[in-house]
Every structure is written in C-alpha cells, then in structure tokens.
Scaffold this motif. Structure first.
Motif, PDB file in Angstrom:
ATOM      1  N   VAL A   1      31.568  66.524 -27.845  1.00  0.00           N
ATOM      2  CA  VAL A   1      31.234  65.174 -27.373  1.00  0.00           C
ATOM      3  C   VAL A   1      30.433  65.275 -26.080  1.00  0.00           C
ATOM      4  O   VAL A   1      30.491  66.282 -25.372  1.00  0.00           O
ATOM      5  CB  VAL A   1      32.499  64.322 -27.149  1.00  0.00           C
ATOM      6  N   ARG A   2      29.699  64.226 -25.774  1.00  0.00           N
ATOM      7  CA  ARG A   2      28.805  64.232 -24.610  1.00  0.00           C
ATOM      8  C   ARG A   2      28.966  62.943 -23.809  1.00  0.00           C
ATOM      9  O   ARG A   2      29.068  61.857 -24.376  1.00  0.00           O
ATOM     10  CB  ARG A   2      27.352  64.369 -25.091  1.00  0.00           C
ATOM     11  N   GLY A   3      28.993  63.081 -22.489  1.00  0.00           N
ATOM     12  CA  GLY A   3      29.023  61.929 -21.607  1.00  0.00           C
ATOM     13  C   GLY A   3      27.928  62.045 -20.560  1.00  0.00           C
ATOM     14  O   GLY A   3      27.644  63.149 -20.081  1.00  0.00           O
TER      15      GLY A   3
ATOM     16  N   ALA B   1      37.282  60.938 -22.675  1.00  0.00           N
ATOM     17  CA  ALA B   1      37.841  59.749 -23.323  1.00  0.00           C
ATOM     18  C   ALA B   1      37.608  59.790 -24.835  1.00  0.00           C
ATOM     19  O   ALA B   1      38.443  59.303 -25.616  1.00  0.00           O
ATOM     20  CB  ALA B   1      37.229  58.486 -22.723  1.00  0.00           C
ATOM     21  N   GLN B   2      36.486  60.374 -25.256  1.00  0.00           N
ATOM     22  CA  GLN B   2      36.191  60.477 -26.682  1.00  0.00           C
ATOM     23  C   GLN B   2      37.115  61.467 -27.393  1.00  0.00           C
ATOM     24  O   GLN B   2      37.257  61.419 -28.625  1.00  0.00           O
ATOM     25  CB  GLN B   2      34.733  60.904 -26.885  1.00  0.00           C
TER      26      GLN B   2
ATOM     27  N   PRO C   1      41.823  60.749 -29.038  1.00  0.00           N
ATOM     28  CA  PRO C   1      42.498  60.748 -30.346  1.00  0.00           C
ATOM     29  C   PRO C   1      42.822  62.164 -30.840  1.00  0.00           C
ATOM     30  O   PRO C   1      43.891  62.389 -31.434  1.00  0.00           O
ATOM     31  CB  PRO C   1      41.486  60.059 -31.265  1.00  0.00           C
ATOM     32  N   MET C   2      41.936  63.128 -30.585  1.00  0.00           N
ATOM     33  CA  MET C   2      42.186  64.507 -31.006  1.00  0.00           C
ATOM     34  C   MET C   2      43.296  65.148 -30.188  1.00  0.00           C
ATOM     35  O   MET C   2      44.138  65.875 -30.701  1.00  0.00           O
ATOM     36  CB  MET C   2      40.901  65.340 -30.872  1.00  0.00           C
ATOM     37  N   LEU C   3      43.300  64.848 -28.868  1.00  0.00           N
ATOM     38  CA  LEU C   3      44.354  65.387 -28.017  1.00  0.00           C
ATOM     39  C   LEU C   3      45.718  64.802 -28.401  1.00  0.00           C
ATOM     40  O   LEU C   3      46.733  65.502 -28.378  1.00  0.00           O
ATOM     41  CB  LEU C   3      44.042  65.090 -26.548  1.00  0.00           C
ATOM     42  N   ARG C   4      45.716  63.549 -28.756  1.00  0.00           N
ATOM     43  CA  ARG C   4      46.970  62.891 -29.143  1.00  0.00           C
ATOM     44  C   ARG C   4      47.552  63.534 -30.411  1.00  0.00           C
ATOM     45  O   ARG C   4      48.775  63.555 -30.601  1.00  0.00           O
ATOM     46  CB  ARG C   4      46.720  61.402 -29.392  1.00  0.00           C
ATOM     47  N   ALA C   5      46.670  64.073 -31.250  1.00  0.00           N
ATOM     48  CA  ALA C   5      47.116  64.637 -32.536  1.00  0.00           C
ATOM     49  C   ALA C   5      47.627  66.073 -32.408  1.00  0.00           C
ATOM     50  O   ALA C   5      48.229  66.601 -33.352  1.00  0.00           O
ATOM     51  CB  ALA C   5      45.974  64.600 -33.532  1.00  0.00           C
ATOM     52  N   ILE C   6      47.386  66.710 -31.238  1.00  0.00           N
ATOM     53  CA  ILE C   6      47.808  68.117 -31.086  1.00  0.00           C
ATOM     54  C   ILE C   6      49.329  68.211 -31.009  1.00  0.00           C
ATOM     55  O   ILE C   6      49.955  67.459 -30.292  1.00  0.00           O
ATOM     56  CB  ILE C   6      47.168  68.736 -29.824  1.00  0.00           C
TER      57      ILE C   6
END
Length: 207
Positions: free
Chosen positions: A143-145, A198-199, A202-207
């Motif tokens: 992801v990019r910010g 922030a993007q 959702p992936m961190l929450r799934a770990i």
C-alpha cells in the motif's frame, strides 16, 4: 490467542507509530515487534528502483528469517524542484556524515543548500510511504500513502525524524507548522505513513 507482527525496522519512532495505529484501530491481541525483539540478521541490500521494491525486499527478508508476518516501510521525500529527488535515496542523501551532525541533520542541511535559490512558491514536496506486509501464508500486500506540503527555509520543531523539521503539510490542521512541530497523534492522523498503515488495518486485524 495473541498474534504477532514484525516491523522490519530498527527505528523506534516507526515502531511506536505502528503501535499507536494498532491501538487507535482498537485491534486487540496483536503484539507488534521490532527487529530488537527477534534474533538479529544481516540487513538486506535495498537495491530496488522504487519504494515498492525496497519495502518488499525488507518484508520478504524479515519473513524468511523469522517466519513471522512481517511489515516493512520504505519512505522518503520527493521534492518537486529536484524532479522527485531525494526519493528512495532520502535516508542517505548526504552520502556521508558531516562533522558534528547526525545523519538526519546532514540530510536536512544538504537539502536546504540545494533549494537555497528556490522561491517559496516552487518548494512543493510530498512525503511518500510504501508499506509491504508479507502474510503468514506468504501472500503480499503493498500500500502507498502520500502527504503533500512544502519545504521551508530552515528547520523547525523537535518531534519526528528525518526531514520532518523542513516539511510543512498542506493540511489546514497543521496550521503552518512543520511535521516536527506536530504532536505524534496529529502526525499519525495526517502523515504519509499513517495513511499507508491505515490501509493495512483489516489485514493486521486478521493476524
């Protein structure tokens, strides 16, 4: 059950940023580790031609060495008047230490010197952060910010790191302050790295 994610960085301030993002997102049961929390290994050569390539090099190496879900950030400042440089070379822009200065100070001084004759209206710049996450199954998310602003004439502020003392964001919330004059919470809400991380919530929450 507690999950773990490794930030492939020895930068304590980046580690604290990620921990604040996790906390602000209400993610529980996730332990955020830094390189100081795992067995040391040689740093990979960051020879990619883009932020994306370098972030993946670091995240893949961390995953291969530890087996942990691994996140890496590659970031820098892209100055309009310098055709997007320092870019991926931001961390080592000065090339060598200047006597009595830290690396960050030397990089800031060189950038100021290079922009010495550039008027305020042409000192636009953007901080860029690319975060790569290698998941437990080996899948990859990138992801990019970006954070637009301008380079000021002299350093201001004691917070942050890198080029923060020279960068005034375009955001109204910054009210003319440099990134180094913002509180950690204010910076998290506005910054390039905050936007990228922030993007990944959702992936961190799934770990």
């Amino acid at each position: 059950m507690t999950g773990r994610v490794l930030l492939a960085s020895g930068n304590a301030k980046k580690l604290n940023e990620l921990r604040r993002v996790v906390e602000a997102a209400g993610i529980t049961g996730l332990e955020v580790l830094g390189l100081g929390d795992v067995e040391s290994y040689p740093e990979p050569v960051e020879d990619g031609a883009s932020f994306e390539e370098n972030a993946l090099i670091k995240a893949r190496e961390a995953f291969a060495r530890t087996g942990l879900p691994s996140l890496a950030d590659d970031s820098g400042i892209c100055v309009d008047a310098l055709n997007g440089m320092p870019g991926i070379l931001s961390a080592r822009w000065s090339g060598r230490l200047i006597s009595g200065m830290s690396v960050d100070e030397a990089n800031n001084e060189l950038l100021l010197a290079q922009l010495g004759d550039v008027p305020a209206e042409r000192r636009g710049a953007a901080f860029v952060s690319v975060c790569a996450l290698v998941h437990p199954d080996g899948a990859e998310t990138v992801v990019r910010g970006e954070w637009r602003g301008r380079i000021v004439m002299q350093r201001r502020g004691a917070e942050g790191f890198g080029y923060d003392p020279l960068f005034v964001p375009d955001d109204a919330e910054a009210n003319g302050r440099t990134s180094a004059e913002l509180s950690p919470a204010e910076k998290d809400a506005l910054s390039h790295r905050g936007k990228a991380l922030a993007q990944l919530v959702p992936m961190l929450r799934a770990i």
